[in-house]
Write a protein that holds these residues in place. Structure first.
Motif, PDB file in Angstrom:
ATOM      1  N   THR A   3     -49.339  55.789  22.716  1.00 16.40           N
ATOM      2  CA  THR A   3     -49.822  54.762  22.799  1.00 16.40           C
ATOM      3  C   THR A   3     -49.050  53.944  21.436  1.00 16.40           C
ATOM      4  O   THR A   3     -49.651  53.978  20.764  1.00 16.40           O
ATOM      5  N   TYR A   4     -47.534  53.087  22.258  1.00 15.49           N
ATOM      6  CA  TYR A   4     -46.505  52.493  21.332  1.00 15.49           C
ATOM      7  C   TYR A   4     -47.222  50.970  21.787  1.00 15.49           C
ATOM      8  O   TYR A   4     -47.401  50.288  22.610  1.00 15.49           O
ATOM      9  N   ARG A   5     -47.243  50.744  20.715  1.00 17.61           N
ATOM     10  CA  ARG A   5     -47.496  48.799  20.820  1.00 17.61           C
ATOM     11  C   ARG A   5     -47.042  48.246  19.976  1.00 17.61           C
ATOM     12  O   ARG A   5     -46.017  48.174  18.671  1.00 17.61           O
ATOM     13  N   CYS A   6     -46.467  46.659  20.946  1.00 18.35           N
ATOM     14  CA  CYS A   6     -45.640  45.873  20.068  1.00 18.35           C
ATOM     15  C   CYS A   6     -46.702  45.270  18.932  1.00 18.35           C
ATOM     16  O   CYS A   6     -47.388  44.668  19.260  1.00 18.35           O
ATOM     17  N   GLY A   7     -45.752  44.599  17.998  1.00 18.64           N
ATOM     18  CA  GLY A   7     -46.678  43.442  17.203  1.00 18.64           C
ATOM     19  C   GLY A   7     -46.454  42.226  16.994  1.00 18.64           C
ATOM     20  O   GLY A   7     -47.209  41.962  16.173  1.00 18.64           O
ATOM     21  N   VAL A   8     -45.521  41.932  18.066  1.00 12.94           N
ATOM     22  CA  VAL A   8     -45.361  40.468  18.316  1.00 12.94           C
ATOM     23  C   VAL A   8     -46.526  40.144  19.711  1.00 12.94           C
ATOM     24  O   VAL A   8     -46.678  39.419  19.368  1.00 12.94           O
ATOM     25  N   CYS A   9     -45.950  40.623  20.217  1.00 13.72           N
ATOM     26  CA  CYS A   9     -46.840  40.189  21.831  1.00 13.72           C
ATOM     27  C   CYS A   9     -47.905  40.948  22.523  1.00 13.72           C
ATOM     28  O   CYS A   9     -48.597  40.481  23.105  1.00 13.72           O
ATOM     29  N   CYS A  54     -39.652  47.098  21.686  1.00 16.16           N
ATOM     30  CA  CYS A  54     -40.642  45.175  22.117  1.00 16.16           C
ATOM     31  C   CYS A  54     -40.093  44.090  21.564  1.00 16.16           C
ATOM     32  O   CYS A  54     -40.143  44.185  20.590  1.00 16.16           O
ATOM     33  N   CYS A  55     -39.472  43.004  21.913  1.00 12.34           N
ATOM     34  CA  CYS A  55     -40.095  41.710  21.198  1.00 12.34           C
ATOM     35  C   CYS A  55     -38.758  42.030  20.475  1.00 12.34           C
ATOM     36  O   CYS A  55     -38.700  41.837  18.864  1.00 12.34           O
ATOM     37  N   GLY A  56     -37.303  42.962  20.303  1.00 14.92           N
ATOM     38  CA  GLY A  56     -36.365  42.986  20.138  1.00 14.92           C
ATOM     39  C   GLY A  56     -36.540  43.941  18.095  1.00 14.92           C
ATOM     40  O   GLY A  56     -35.729  44.153  17.288  1.00 14.92           O
ATOM     41  N   ALA A  57     -37.981  44.853  18.012  1.00 20.33           N
ATOM     42  CA  ALA A  57     -38.180  45.568  17.061  1.00 20.33           C
ATOM     43  C   ALA A  57     -39.451  46.819  17.693  1.00 20.33           C
ATOM     44  O   ALA A  57     -39.476  46.871  18.756  1.00 20.33           O
ATOM     45  N   ASP A  58     -39.139  47.910  16.701  1.00 22.37           N
ATOM     46  CA  ASP A  58     -39.621  49.418  17.049  1.00 22.37           C
ATOM     47  C   ASP A  58     -41.154  49.108  17.251  1.00 22.37           C
ATOM     48  O   ASP A  58     -41.430  48.284  16.197  1.00 22.37           O
TER      49      ASP A  58
END
Length: 63
Positions: A3-9, A54-58
């Motif tokens: 499960t990949y998770r965005c650090g921003v959103c 996501c949000c411009g980052a890995d």
């Protein structure tokens, strides 16, 4: 399943191989220049993808 998770959103993504119908698992790929890239791979066919963005980052994946 990785499960990949965005650090921003905080959006999360799970992935499966469409050919094998297997859940992808987290792994690392060592490049020729010594860098290590986080990837997901199919445990059956060994197909690989780079981590999603996501949000411009890995997106990151905790093992």
């Amino acid at each position: 399943m990785a499960t990949y998770r965005c650090g921003v959103c905080n959006m999360g993504v799970d992935a499966t191989c469409t050919d094998c119908k297997e859940a992808l698992v987290n792994d690392n790929l060592s490049l020729g220049d010594g860098k290590v890239v986080q990837i997901s791979k199919c445990p059956k066919c060994e197909g690989k993808i780079k981590s999603p963005m996501c949000c411009g980052a890995d997106m990151s994946c905790a093992v």
